[in-house]
Design an enzyme around this catalytic site. Structure first.
Site, mmCIF file in Angstrom:
data_model
loop_
_atom_site.group_PDB
_atom_site.id
_atom_site.type_symbol
_atom_site.label_atom_id
_atom_site.label_comp_id
_atom_site.label_asym_id
_atom_site.label_seq_id
_atom_site.Cartn_x
_atom_site.Cartn_y
_atom_site.Cartn_z
ATOM 1 N N TYR A 162 -59.820 37.492 -6.692
ATOM 2 C CA TYR A 162 -59.849 37.890 -8.104
ATOM 3 C C TYR A 162 -59.268 36.751 -8.921
ATOM 4 O O TYR A 162 -58.211 36.208 -8.578
ATOM 5 C CB TYR A 162 -59.023 39.157 -8.300
ATOM 6 C CG TYR A 162 -58.889 39.642 -9.720
ATOM 7 C CD1 TYR A 162 -57.665 39.574 -10.385
ATOM 8 C CD2 TYR A 162 -59.966 40.185 -10.417
ATOM 9 C CE1 TYR A 162 -57.527 40.034 -11.694
ATOM 10 C CE2 TYR A 162 -59.833 40.649 -11.725
ATOM 11 C CZ TYR A 162 -58.604 40.562 -12.355
ATOM 12 O OH TYR A 162 -58.469 41.020 -13.657
ATOM 13 N N ASP A 257 -56.723 28.635 -7.305
ATOM 14 C CA ASP A 257 -56.101 29.644 -8.158
ATOM 15 C C ASP A 257 -54.750 30.039 -7.568
ATOM 16 O O ASP A 257 -54.685 30.823 -6.627
ATOM 17 C CB ASP A 257 -57.035 30.857 -8.281
ATOM 18 C CG ASP A 257 -56.420 31.950 -9.139
ATOM 19 O OD1 ASP A 257 -57.131 32.937 -9.430
ATOM 20 O OD2 ASP A 257 -55.238 31.835 -9.515
ATOM 21 N N LYS A 285 -48.172 34.405 -13.784
ATOM 22 C CA LYS A 285 -47.150 35.270 -13.174
ATOM 23 C C LYS A 285 -45.751 34.634 -13.194
ATOM 24 O O LYS A 285 -45.088 34.595 -14.227
ATOM 25 C CB LYS A 285 -47.600 35.658 -11.770
ATOM 26 C CG LYS A 285 -48.858 36.571 -11.793
ATOM 27 C CD LYS A 285 -49.255 37.014 -10.412
ATOM 28 C CE LYS A 285 -50.605 37.682 -10.431
ATOM 29 N NZ LYS A 285 -50.552 39.102 -10.795
HETATM 30 P P1 KE4 Z 1 -53.800 37.960 -15.422
HETATM 31 O O1 KE4 Z 1 -54.912 37.793 -16.428
HETATM 32 O O2 KE4 Z 1 -53.703 39.402 -14.915
HETATM 33 O O3 KE4 Z 1 -52.465 37.403 -15.881
HETATM 34 O O4 KE4 Z 1 -54.178 37.031 -14.148
HETATM 35 C C1 KE4 Z 1 -55.418 37.207 -13.490
HETATM 36 C C2 KE4 Z 1 -55.285 36.743 -12.055
HETATM 37 C C3 KE4 Z 1 -55.823 35.516 -11.692
HETATM 38 N N1 KE4 Z 1 -55.714 35.047 -10.428
HETATM 39 C C4 KE4 Z 1 -55.074 35.773 -9.477
HETATM 40 C C5 KE4 Z 1 -54.985 35.215 -8.079
HETATM 41 C C6 KE4 Z 1 -54.506 37.038 -9.791
HETATM 42 O O5 KE4 Z 1 -53.881 37.756 -8.820
HETATM 43 C C7 KE4 Z 1 -54.609 37.536 -11.099
HETATM 44 C C8 KE4 Z 1 -54.062 38.892 -11.508
HETATM 45 N N2 KE4 Z 1 -53.579 39.706 -10.452
HETATM 46 C C9 KE4 Z 1 -53.688 41.120 -10.654
HETATM 47 C C10 KE4 Z 1 -53.033 41.833 -9.470
HETATM 48 N N3 KE4 Z 1 -53.626 41.554 -8.228
HETATM 49 C C11 KE4 Z 1 -53.115 41.558 -11.953
HETATM 50 C C12 KE4 Z 1 -52.675 42.993 -12.051
HETATM 51 C C13 KE4 Z 1 -53.601 43.814 -12.855
HETATM 52 O O6 KE4 Z 1 -54.799 43.486 -12.926
HETATM 53 O O7 KE4 Z 1 -53.109 44.798 -13.425
#
Ligand code: KE4
Length: 446
Positions: A162, A257, A285
């Site tokens: 993701y 990523d 994060k």
């Molecule tokens: P954000 O847009 O959520 O800050 O980041 C996206 C993202 C990009 N790359 C990786 C490897 C990520 O894990 C994420 C976001 N992770 C999820 C949880 N696995 C965010 C939590 C959610 O969607 O509520």
């Protein structure tokens, strides 16, 4: 009953024959009248594990308290950011000081350079970077930059990975190997999805086949170096190095990523551990210490394509926000200063929890496969190895759901999905380990 938790957790739990969820329930009802599903991000709705999501009131170190006063040992850390533990004093003070000077100017500040310098100390591959307000923005911008730099359109991603919710990343594999993607969400046009190829993770042959099929068409390969969004998936020997070699051979960019793995697996993320030098890296994060913050960066010649220097447009009202910069500087500063002890301790405490629960599962006759790198791990409820998303999907998600609910009842907060990673913070110690193992002993009997 779980072992006593020195900060009075056991007493708190003993005081509640079963957890009270009155106030959370009231807030959930109201939230559902205001927000779709009552949440601002879908997985928080607990649909994957069942039960009602507690509303959190406050947290300190490794402990969370919900609005009904229930306490939890936190193995979630806000999906990764809270590696130092909640309400880390230096971060709280830094955010407060910054807020007194105004939350945002929409102009450049010294703090952006200060945090950028700290990032570059940790990630030598990052020669230039730009801050964003989320990991989604960082990944979306890196993909656009790679397309602008190479003049190519196709992007390769991997199933189970993701990279945020931009259209190009919400794509799933078409039928057959190395075929053009299909929309992974309503609202993503087929024309957009067709520019993304979704391949199996840990399979270099699939990547070679894609480049053989589109030799001059692929702008970039984007990968979670250690996957967290399928549950934790570990790269097989030589996989990441293979991605680097194949992209270089074909004039494509490798985007790693590290939104989740950056500063988590080591100070220099996965690329430090596996010895790769990506063309672009995305971060988030931990970078913002829990405040909204992302970044993308890498080769100077590639980043020079970014406006205002070059033709690739990218922007953000709150990019480099002073409060997020302050929280990030305090967080990275503490990680850099404590690098010789923090990561060794994270390894020790996480191993004790992850392997301790796995041992209890074996004793209880429950099939669990544990994937772990440093302080990021997943218990898959399956008796098979889990090396890619297809194998992760073989897990018994109903069994995971039952385990999750039982652990919550016992005061342990785990990610609300089999396909997410759990995290340990520097605030976790022997007390949390003992409490969690005791809780798992009961949960696994259920
Ligand atoms: P954000 O847009 O959520 O800050 O980041 C996206 C993202 C990009 N790359 C990786 C490897 C990520 O894990 C994420 C976001 N992770 C999820 C949880 N696995 C965010 C939590 C959610 O969607 O509520």
């Amino acid at each position: 009953m779980p072992a006593s938790y020195t900060s009075g957790m056991a007493q708190a739990i003993e005081g509640q024959a079963s957890r009270v969820m009155t106030r959370s329930g009231e807030l959930q009802r109201r939230a559902e009248r205001l927000l779709p599903g009552g949440v601002d991000s879908p997985v928080r709705a607990f649909r994957a594990v069942g039960g009602e999501p507690p509303f959190m009131d406050r947290a300190k170190g490794a402990t969370l308290w919900d609005v009904d006063g229930n306490r939890y040992v936190d193995f979630f850390g806000s999906w990764g950011p809270m590696i130092l533990g909640h309400a880390y004093p230096a971060a709280v003070e830094a955010i407060g000081r910054a807020a007194e000077r105004s939350a945002s100017f929409g102009a450049s500040t010294e703090a952006e350079g200060d945090l950028a310098e700290l990032v570059m100390r940790c990630f030598p591959s990052v020669e230039r970077l730009r801050f964003t307000s989320s990991g989604t923005e960082a990944c979306m911008s890196a993909v656009r930059l790679a397309r602008g730099f190479t003049g190519r359109n196709l992007v390769v991603k991997f199933e189970g990975c993701y990279h945020g919710h931009s259209d190009a990343m919400l794509v799933k594999a078409g039928s057959g190997m190395a075929t053009l993607g299909i929309p992974g969400s309503a609202g993503v046009p087929e024309a957009v999805a067709m520019e993304t190829l979704a391949l199996p993770y840990n399979d270099l042959a699939a990547v070679r086949e894609a480049f053989a099929k589109f030799p001059e068409g692929i702008a970039a390969v984007i990968v979670e170096p250690v996957v967290g969004n399928a549950g934790t998936l570990i790269p097989v020997e030589g996989y990441l190095q293979g991605l680097q070699a194949i992209t270089r051979e074909h004039g494509a960019l490798l985007i790693v990523d590290e939104v989740m793995t950056g500063f988590r697996l080591s100070l220099g993320g996965a690329q430090e551990i596996y010895g790769i030098r990506p063309d672009l890296t995305t971060l988030g994060k931990i970078l913002g210490g829990g405040l909204p913050c992302g970044a993308f960066g890498g080769r100077e010649d590639v980043m020079a394509y970014l406006a205002p220097l070059g033709p690739v447009y990218q922007a953000g009202t709150l990019s480099g926000n002073p409060l997020a910069m302050a929280a990030g500087i305090a967080t990275l500063g503490a990680l850099i200063e404590g690098r010789d002890t923090i990561y060794a301790r994270l390894e020790q405490v996480t191993a004790a929890v992850a392997e301790g629960v796995a041992e209890l599962a074996r004793e209880a006759g429950v099939a669990v496969t544990t994937n772990r790198v440093g302080s990021m791990f997943t218990w898959f409820f399956t008796d098979r190895p889990v090396r890619n998303f297809a194998e992760a999907l073989m897990s018994d998600t109903a069994r995971f759901g039952g385990f999750h609910r039982a652990m919550m009842e016992a005061g342990v907060w785990l990610p609300p999905s089999q396909f997410e990673a759990a995290f340990v913070s520097a605030a976790h110690g022997e007390t949390e380990v003992a409490f969690t193992l005791e809780a798992a002993r009961g949960a696994l009997r259920g």
